[in-house]
Design a protein around this motif. Sequence first.
Motif, PDB file in Angstrom:
ATOM      1  N   GLY A  79       1.103  -6.803  -9.560  1.00 49.45           N
ATOM      2  CA  GLY A  79       2.496  -6.786  -9.119  1.00 49.45           C
ATOM      3  C   GLY A  79       2.817  -5.557  -8.290  1.00 49.45           C
ATOM      4  N   ALA A  80       2.265  -4.400  -8.691  1.00 47.99           N
ATOM      5  CA  ALA A  80       2.504  -3.161  -7.950  1.00 47.99           C
ATOM      6  C   ALA A  80       1.875  -3.231  -6.560  1.00 47.99           C
ATOM      7  CB  ALA A  80       1.959  -1.966  -8.720  1.00 47.99           C
ATOM      8  N   LEU A  81       0.679  -3.781  -6.446  1.00 47.61           N
ATOM      9  CA  LEU A  81       0.016  -3.883  -5.139  1.00 47.61           C
ATOM     10  C   LEU A  81       0.755  -4.841  -4.204  1.00 47.61           C
ATOM     11  CD1 LEU A  81      -3.724  -3.866  -6.222  1.00 47.61           C
ATOM     12  CD2 LEU A  81      -2.476  -2.055  -5.044  1.00 47.61           C
ATOM     13  N   ILE A  82       1.244  -5.935  -4.753  1.00 45.11           N
ATOM     14  CA  ILE A  82       2.007  -6.876  -3.919  1.00 45.11           C
ATOM     15  C   ILE A  82       3.330  -6.237  -3.490  1.00 45.11           C
ATOM     16  CG2 ILE A  82       3.195  -9.101  -3.888  1.00 45.11           C
ATOM     17  CD1 ILE A  82       0.974 -10.129  -5.723  1.00 45.11           C
ATOM     18  N   ALA A  83       3.984  -5.545  -4.419  1.00 46.28           N
ATOM     19  CA  ALA A  83       5.234  -4.850  -4.074  1.00 46.28           C
ATOM     20  C   ALA A  83       4.975  -3.779  -3.019  1.00 46.28           C
ATOM     21  CB  ALA A  83       5.856  -4.240  -5.320  1.00 46.28           C
ATOM     22  N   LEU A  84       3.838  -3.097  -3.112  1.00 46.56           N
ATOM     23  CA  LEU A  84       3.469  -2.097  -2.112  1.00 46.56           C
ATOM     24  C   LEU A  84       3.314  -2.749  -0.738  1.00 46.56           C
ATOM     25  CD1 LEU A  84       2.608   0.840  -1.524  1.00 46.56           C
ATOM     26  CD2 LEU A  84       0.277   0.133  -2.069  1.00 46.56           C
ATOM     27  N   THR A  85       2.699  -3.918  -0.697  1.00 42.91           N
ATOM     28  CA  THR A  85       2.573  -4.652   0.563  1.00 42.91           C
ATOM     29  C   THR A  85       3.954  -5.002   1.118  1.00 42.91           C
ATOM     30  OG1 THR A  85       0.454  -5.588  -0.135  1.00 42.91           O
ATOM     31  CG2 THR A  85       1.585  -6.703   1.651  1.00 42.91           C
ATOM     32  N   GLY A  86       4.860  -5.436   0.253  1.00 39.82           N
ATOM     33  CA  GLY A  86       6.227  -5.733   0.685  1.00 39.82           C
ATOM     34  C   GLY A  86       6.929  -4.498   1.220  1.00 39.82           C
ATOM     35  N   GLY A  87       6.741  -3.367   0.532  1.00 36.77           N
ATOM     36  CA  GLY A  87       7.327  -2.113   1.010  1.00 36.77           C
ATOM     37  C   GLY A  87       6.763  -1.704   2.362  1.00 36.77           C
ATOM     38  N   MET A  88       5.466  -1.930   2.546  1.00 37.49           N
ATOM     39  CA  MET A  88       4.851  -1.621   3.844  1.00 37.49           C
ATOM     40  C   MET A  88       5.428  -2.500   4.951  1.00 37.49           C
ATOM     41  SD  MET A  88       0.821  -0.792   2.890  1.00 37.49           S
ATOM     42  CE  MET A  88       0.319  -2.230   3.736  1.00 37.49           C
ATOM     43  N   SER A  94      10.049 -11.374  19.672  1.00 34.23           N
ATOM     44  CA  SER A  94      11.317 -10.657  19.791  1.00 34.23           C
ATOM     45  C   SER A  94      12.006 -10.440  18.437  1.00 34.23           C
ATOM     46  CB  SER A  94      12.250 -11.383  20.748  1.00 34.23           C
ATOM     47  OG  SER A  94      12.549 -12.666  20.256  1.00 34.23           O
ATOM     48  N   ASN A  95      11.594 -11.161  17.406  1.00 36.19           N
ATOM     49  CA  ASN A  95      12.233 -11.030  16.092  1.00 36.19           C
ATOM     50  C   ASN A  95      11.291 -10.527  15.010  1.00 36.19           C
ATOM     51  OD1 ASN A  95      14.983 -12.084  16.593  1.00 36.19           O
ATOM     52  ND2 ASN A  95      13.834 -13.877  17.248  1.00 36.19           N
ATOM     53  N   ILE A  96      10.159  -9.963  15.389  1.00 35.88           N
ATOM     54  CA  ILE A  96       9.174  -9.544  14.384  1.00 35.88           C
ATOM     55  C   ILE A  96       9.756  -8.515  13.426  1.00 35.88           C
ATOM     56  CG2 ILE A  96       8.097  -7.714  15.764  1.00 35.88           C
ATOM     57  CD1 ILE A  96       6.300 -10.206  13.429  1.00 35.88           C
ATOM     58  N   LYS A  97      10.647  -7.676  13.907  1.00 36.45           N
ATOM     59  CA  LYS A  97      11.269  -6.673  13.035  1.00 36.45           C
ATOM     60  C   LYS A  97      11.983  -7.346  11.871  1.00 36.45           C
ATOM     61  CE  LYS A  97      14.722  -2.994  13.176  1.00 36.45           C
ATOM     62  NZ  LYS A  97      15.593  -2.208  14.064  1.00 36.45           N
ATOM     63  N   TRP A  98      12.776  -8.369  12.166  1.00 41.22           N
ATOM     64  CA  TRP A  98      13.549  -9.042  11.117  1.00 41.22           C
ATOM     65  C   TRP A  98      12.673  -9.949  10.268  1.00 41.22           C
ATOM     66  CZ3 TRP A  98      17.362  -6.203  10.389  1.00 41.22           C
ATOM     67  CH2 TRP A  98      17.977  -5.553  11.460  1.00 41.22           C
ATOM     68  N   ILE A  99      11.639 -10.518  10.861  1.00 40.75           N
ATOM     69  CA  ILE A  99      10.689 -11.320  10.090  1.00 40.75           C
ATOM     70  C   ILE A  99       9.976 -10.419   9.090  1.00 40.75           C
ATOM     71  CG2 ILE A  99       8.558 -12.655  10.219  1.00 40.75           C
ATOM     72  CD1 ILE A  99       9.556 -13.635  13.010  1.00 40.75           C
ATOM     73  N   MET A 100       9.541  -9.249   9.541  1.00 42.95           N
ATOM     74  CA  MET A 100       8.866  -8.306   8.643  1.00 42.95           C
ATOM     75  C   MET A 100       9.816  -7.809   7.562  1.00 42.95           C
ATOM     76  SD  MET A 100       6.503  -6.038  11.207  1.00 42.95           S
ATOM     77  CE  MET A 100       5.803  -5.041   9.892  1.00 42.95           C
ATOM     78  N   PHE A 101      11.047  -7.500   7.934  1.00 47.93           N
ATOM     79  CA  PHE A 101      12.014  -6.987   6.963  1.00 47.93           C
ATOM     80  C   PHE A 101      12.296  -8.028   5.878  1.00 47.93           C
ATOM     81  CE2 PHE A 101      16.319  -6.242   5.399  1.00 47.93           C
ATOM     82  CZ  PHE A 101      16.196  -4.932   4.967  1.00 47.93           C
ATOM     83  N   GLY A 102      12.597  -9.252   6.287  1.00 49.99           N
ATOM     84  CA  GLY A 102      12.899 -10.310   5.318  1.00 49.99           C
ATOM     85  C   GLY A 102      11.725 -10.657   4.435  1.00 49.99           C
ATOM     86  N   SER A 103      10.550 -10.810   5.052  1.00 48.79           N
ATOM     87  CA  SER A 103       9.364 -11.135   4.247  1.00 48.79           C
ATOM     88  C   SER A 103       8.964  -9.963   3.365  1.00 48.79           C
ATOM     89  CB  SER A 103       8.206 -11.557   5.146  1.00 48.79           C
ATOM     90  OG  SER A 103       7.797 -10.495   5.985  1.00 48.79           O
ATOM     91  N   TYR A 139      10.489  -1.048  10.865  1.00 49.64           N
ATOM     92  CA  TYR A 139      11.218   0.033  11.542  1.00 49.64           C
ATOM     93  C   TYR A 139      10.292   1.099  12.130  1.00 49.64           C
ATOM     94  CZ  TYR A 139      15.309  -2.059   9.532  1.00 49.64           C
ATOM     95  OH  TYR A 139      16.294  -2.947   9.213  1.00 49.64           O
ATOM     96  N   ASN A 140       9.000   0.998  11.893  1.00 55.67           N
ATOM     97  CA  ASN A 140       8.049   1.996  12.387  1.00 55.67           C
ATOM     98  C   ASN A 140       6.996   1.290  13.229  1.00 55.67           C
ATOM     99  OD1 ASN A 140       5.959   3.902  12.657  1.00 55.67           O
ATOM    100  ND2 ASN A 140       6.716   4.980  10.865  1.00 55.67           N
ATOM    101  N   GLU A 141       7.275   1.158  14.518  1.00 55.46           N
ATOM    102  CA  GLU A 141       6.408   0.384  15.407  1.00 55.46           C
ATOM    103  C   GLU A 141       4.975   0.882  15.526  1.00 55.46           C
ATOM    104  OE1 GLU A 141       7.125  -1.614  19.535  1.00 55.46           O
ATOM    105  OE2 GLU A 141       9.038  -0.973  18.665  1.00 55.46           O
ATOM    106  N   PRO A 142       4.718   2.197  15.540  1.00 48.62           N
ATOM    107  CA  PRO A 142       3.328   2.636  15.684  1.00 48.62           C
ATOM    108  C   PRO A 142       2.396   2.140  14.570  1.00 48.62           C
ATOM    109  CG  PRO A 142       4.814   4.462  16.100  1.00 48.62           C
ATOM    110  CD  PRO A 142       5.653   3.328  15.601  1.00 48.62           C
ATOM    111  N   ASN A 143       2.930   1.875  13.388  1.00 51.53           N
ATOM    112  CA  ASN A 143       2.104   1.416  12.263  1.00 51.53           C
ATOM    113  C   ASN A 143       2.183  -0.087  12.047  1.00 51.53           C
ATOM    114  OD1 ASN A 143       1.254   4.059  11.547  1.00 51.53           O
ATOM    115  ND2 ASN A 143       3.265   4.403  10.657  1.00 51.53           N
ATOM    116  N   ARG A 144       2.927  -0.767  12.860  1.00 52.76           N
ATOM    117  CA  ARG A 144       3.203  -2.185  12.649  1.00 52.76           C
ATOM    118  C   ARG A 144       1.943  -3.046  12.636  1.00 52.76           C
ATOM    119  NH1 ARG A 144       8.066  -4.236  16.073  1.00 52.76           N
ATOM    120  NH2 ARG A 144       9.150  -2.974  14.526  1.00 52.76           N
ATOM    121  N   ASN A 145       1.052  -2.852  13.595  1.00 52.45           N
ATOM    122  CA  ASN A 145      -0.142  -3.700  13.675  1.00 52.45           C
ATOM    123  C   ASN A 145      -1.035  -3.542  12.448  1.00 52.45           C
ATOM    124  OD1 ASN A 145       0.773  -4.610  16.110  1.00 52.45           O
ATOM    125  ND2 ASN A 145      -0.717  -3.526  17.340  1.00 52.45           N
TER     126      ASN A 145
END
Length: 178
Positions: free
Chosen positions: A104-113, A56-65, A119-125
């Motif tokens: 650093g750029a690749l890790i930041a890209l992962t964070g951005g993803m 139920s909180n995956i959105k906020w877990i993903m956002f924070g992480s 916020y984009n459920e179809p791509n979440r998995n």
Amino acid sequence: MVFSLKKERNGFYFKSKYFGLLDGNKKRKVKNKILAFPLVSVPFSPEVFKMNFIFSNIKWIMFGSGIITFSMILSTLHPTLGLTLTFGDTLNGDLANIIVRNWGALIALTGGMLVYGAYNEPNRNLILFVSSISKTTFVLLNLIYGQSYLTKSGIALVFDSVLVIIFVSYLLKQNSKK
């Protein structure tokens, strides 16, 4: 107080200022017209609670992480500082500069993803799968080759390990729902 346990004639009742009086027998209206929902009909176990909390909180877990992971953009902007903060050591030379900035750029890209996937459920998995692989790779490489850096990188390793457990748990639960 938000929650309290109340003893009445028929047994214990769970009182919540948001949901009214909850009883274990049936859905019913309480005196103040707040609907009450069954408490006993849902079996409680710590595992179920943890999975429901994650789900139920995956959105906020993903956002924070994602925000925390994106902070590795520092290694792209200032490689020496990024390495010093992460590992307590630095690399010198042009090749090191290229590799650390790219890392650093690749890790930041992962964070951005992760932020995008919150916020984009179809791509979440897919995003959780890619992030889990990336974080697992980081943890394993550090455990295999970076024992001398564990004191400095230990926080990042624990953080990434916990996230991998959460993300894989979510993916498995998501799969079992289909």
